[in-house]
Design a protein around this motif. Structure first.
Motif, PDB file in Angstrom:
ATOM      1  N   ARG A  79     -25.291  18.425 -48.502  1.00 51.06           N
ATOM      2  CA  ARG A  79     -24.961  17.521 -47.399  1.00 51.06           C
ATOM      3  C   ARG A  79     -23.476  17.610 -47.067  1.00 51.06           C
ATOM      4  N   ARG A 101     -22.347  20.778 -45.312  1.00 54.87           N
ATOM      5  CA  ARG A 101     -22.696  20.789 -43.899  1.00 54.87           C
ATOM      6  C   ARG A 101     -21.991  19.683 -43.121  1.00 54.87           C
ATOM      7  N   SER A 102     -21.071  18.995 -43.793  1.00 51.12           N
ATOM      8  CA  SER A 102     -20.303  17.902 -43.179  1.00 51.12           C
ATOM      9  C   SER A 102     -21.207  16.846 -42.553  1.00 51.12           C
ATOM     10  N   MET A 103     -22.289  16.518 -43.264  1.00 52.82           N
ATOM     11  CA  MET A 103     -23.230  15.498 -42.776  1.00 52.82           C
ATOM     12  C   MET A 103     -23.017  14.207 -43.540  1.00 52.82           C
ATOM     13  N   SER A 104     -23.076  13.111 -42.837  1.00 55.97           N
ATOM     14  CA  SER A 104     -23.055  11.804 -43.491  1.00 55.97           C
ATOM     15  C   SER A 104     -24.465  11.512 -44.010  1.00 55.97           C
ATOM     16  N   ALA A 162     -26.520  10.523 -41.007  1.00 55.51           N
ATOM     17  CA  ALA A 162     -26.964  11.652 -40.192  1.00 55.51           C
ATOM     18  C   ALA A 162     -28.135  12.370 -40.864  1.00 55.51           C
ATOM     19  N   LEU A 163     -28.080  12.528 -42.181  1.00 51.85           N
ATOM     20  CA  LEU A 163     -29.181  13.160 -42.906  1.00 51.85           C
ATOM     21  C   LEU A 163     -30.435  12.299 -42.820  1.00 51.85           C
ATOM     22  N   LEU A 170     -31.220  19.798 -43.654  1.00 47.58           N
ATOM     23  CA  LEU A 170     -29.946  20.393 -44.068  1.00 47.58           C
ATOM     24  C   LEU A 170     -29.852  21.874 -43.700  1.00 47.58           C
TER      25      LEU A 170
END
Length: 191
Positions: A22, A25-28, A31-32, A65
């Motif tokens: 996560r 991929r610079s996802m919060s 967001a996930l 992801l």
């Protein structure tokens, strides 16, 4: 995933992998959650190694992801290359009884299709295969008897009941029943 009380190794590993992917991929977490349909609270608990989820939920998280189920459950090596066949032995599920376990034992990338073939060879019988196109692989699992797998220039491998192997089928290869008993095996072909 259902874990035996006190056995948190699978959950800890899964949480670490999920968090790493996560963040890579610079996802919060929010967001996930939105991308996967899995609640943010579940993702928080997964990353902390404190909750169980189904294998279907893991597939949904991996897909959100842009990763694979295997990316989530195998140890991170620092390499992002996943095209080669992988021989694995990773626990992905544990039951309440110590003998109940699910293990990921092999994985290959598939672009088009996966076929499962049930194969039986009489004693002394041989099947010679033509090479498949580049990128094709087989996972072989011996159900009964013994099979000698011959790979191009790679020599031969003897597989007995319960054994498995993963190999590129983009080379000449053959299967031969080894011994005095018929050999039964599964061929999982990916393209």
């Amino acid at each position: 995933m259902h874990m035996q009380p006190g056995d948190t190794s699978v959950l800890t590993h899964l949480g670490d992998s999920l968090r790493r992917l996560r963040r890579d991929r610079s996802m919060s977490q929010e967001a996930l959650a939105n991308a996967s349909g899995i609640s943010r609270r579940t993702i928080i608990n997964l990353e902390a190694g404190e909750t169980n989820v189904s294998l279907v939920a893991l597939d949904r998280l991996a897909g959100a992801l842009g990763a694979t189920f295997t990316d989530l459950v195998v140890a991170h090596t620092g390499s992002e290359e996943h095209a080669a066949p992988a021989e694995l032995d990773v626990a992905v599920w544990r039951g309440t009884d110590t003998t109940s376990i699910g293990r990921l034992v092999g994985a290959v990338a598939a672009r088009s299709e996966v076929q499962v073939l049930s194969w039986r060879l009489a004693p002394g019988e041989c099947y010679d295969a033509d090479p498949d196109p580049a990128g094709w692989h087989e996972i072989v699992v011996v159900v009964a008897g013994a099979v000698r797998l011959r790979l191009g220039a790679g020599g031969a491998v003897l597989l007995r009941q319960g054994d498995h192997t993963v190999f590129s089928s983009a080379q000449p290869y053959s299967y031969e029943a080894d011994g005095t008993l018929a050999a039964s095996f599964l061929r999982i072909v990916t393209s």
